[in-house]
Design an enzyme around this catalytic site. Structure first.
Site, short mmCIF file in Angstrom:
data_model
loop_
_atom_site.label_atom_id
_atom_site.label_comp_id
_atom_site.label_asym_id
_atom_site.label_seq_id
_atom_site.Cartn_x
_atom_site.Cartn_y
_atom_site.Cartn_z
N LEU A 1 0.86 -1.17 0.00
CA LEU A 1 0.00 0.00 0.00
C LEU A 1 0.90 1.23 0.00
O LEU A 1 1.98 1.21 0.60
CB LEU A 1 -0.90 0.03 1.24
N ASP A 2 0.45 2.30 -0.66
CA ASP A 2 1.21 3.55 -0.63
C ASP A 2 1.45 3.97 0.81
O ASP A 2 0.65 3.67 1.71
CB ASP A 2 0.45 4.66 -1.36
N ARG A 3 2.50 4.72 1.02
CA ARG A 3 2.88 5.16 2.37
C ARG A 3 1.71 5.77 3.13
O ARG A 3 1.48 5.47 4.31
CB ARG A 3 4.02 6.17 2.27
N THR B 1 -1.54 5.52 2.45
CA THR B 1 -2.78 4.75 2.39
C THR B 1 -2.85 3.83 3.60
O THR B 1 -1.87 3.17 3.94
CB THR B 1 -2.84 3.92 1.09
#
Length: 244
Positions: free
Chosen positions: A58-60, A62
């Site tokens: 997951l993106d940082r 998110t």
């Protein structure tokens, strides 16, 4: 598992094959290439849980459901499910804008690292196929809470697709204007200073993930509650009524 890890990173499921967590926003899944010694999710968990294998990221900024494998065999089995698109991922995105539709499928080809800002861009000729199914969950004045189901796994797929259809995610400085959700001036006491933003980071949350257990083949669905900042922003927007 240690109480410290449990308190900072909520555990949704743990057995010999899987570790499923509710990832906090702001913590990268793996070390940053520019800051290899900075904290990351995997390193924090491995200190108490032992060796882990990354299946997806997951993106940082998110938050939400993230599954990790606890053996090479489980890792291979989960990777196969991802490759075959058997794993169902559902995200909730708070976006700026009010779509005229209730449901929509976005099928725009995407190319990663496509401009000087290293964004994923829509590219009909050189992009890879990408499909995201969208559904309106709540209309909240100038904002909308959407369900997003990515059928492919392109880098920044949901963020790029939503920006492309004119619905950038709240506080997304890369694909939108980065503006946070703030408490309106009329809701502050007279003379009081501006309050801290209600939601100042990317308004994207991995709500649920459905997979087959690598050993038992049982279908499992994991759901992650909203973190405090996103829950607070949504509750405030709901309190304002649909027309405010």
């Amino acid at each position: 598992m240690g109480g410290e890890v449990r308190s900072s990173i909520p555990i949704l499921w743990s057995d010999a094959a899987l570790l499923v967590v509710n990832k906090p926003a702001g913590l990268p899944t793996l070390p940053d290439g520019y800051h290899p010694d900075s904290p990351c999710l995997v390193r924090t968990l491995e200190s108490s849980c032992g060796r882990l294998w990354v299946v997806h990221r997951l993106d940082r900024y998110t938050s939400g459901v993230l599954v990790l494998a606890r053996s090479p065999e489980a890792h291979r089995a989960l990777n196969m499910q991802f490759d075959r698109r058997q794993i169902v991922k559902v995200y909730h995105a708070l976006v700026v804008g009010a779509p005229s539709w209730a449901e929509r499928t976005v099928s725009l080809r995407l190319r990663a690292d496509g401009d000087r800002k290293h964004r994923t861009v829509v590219d009909a000729r050189r992009g890879k196929p990408a499909v995201t199914r969208l559904r309106v969950l709540e209309r909240l004045g100038r904002y909308t809470l959407l369900e997003a189901r990515p059928e492919t796994g392109r880098t920044h797929q949901i963020r790029a697709h939503l920006a492309a259809v004119g619905l950038p995610i709240v506080a997304d400085a890369l694909y939108g204007d980065g503006a946070p959700v703030v408490l309106p001036e009329r809701d502050r006491a007279d003379g009081s200073p501006p309050a801290e933003p209600l939601l100042a980071r990317l308004g994207l949350h991995a709500w649920s993930l459905t997979l087959q257990h690598p050993w038992t083949q049982e279908t499992l669905r994991f759901e992650a509650p909203y973190p405090e900042d996103m829950a607070a922003a949504l509750n405030h927007l709901r309190s304002q009524g649909p027309e405010k």
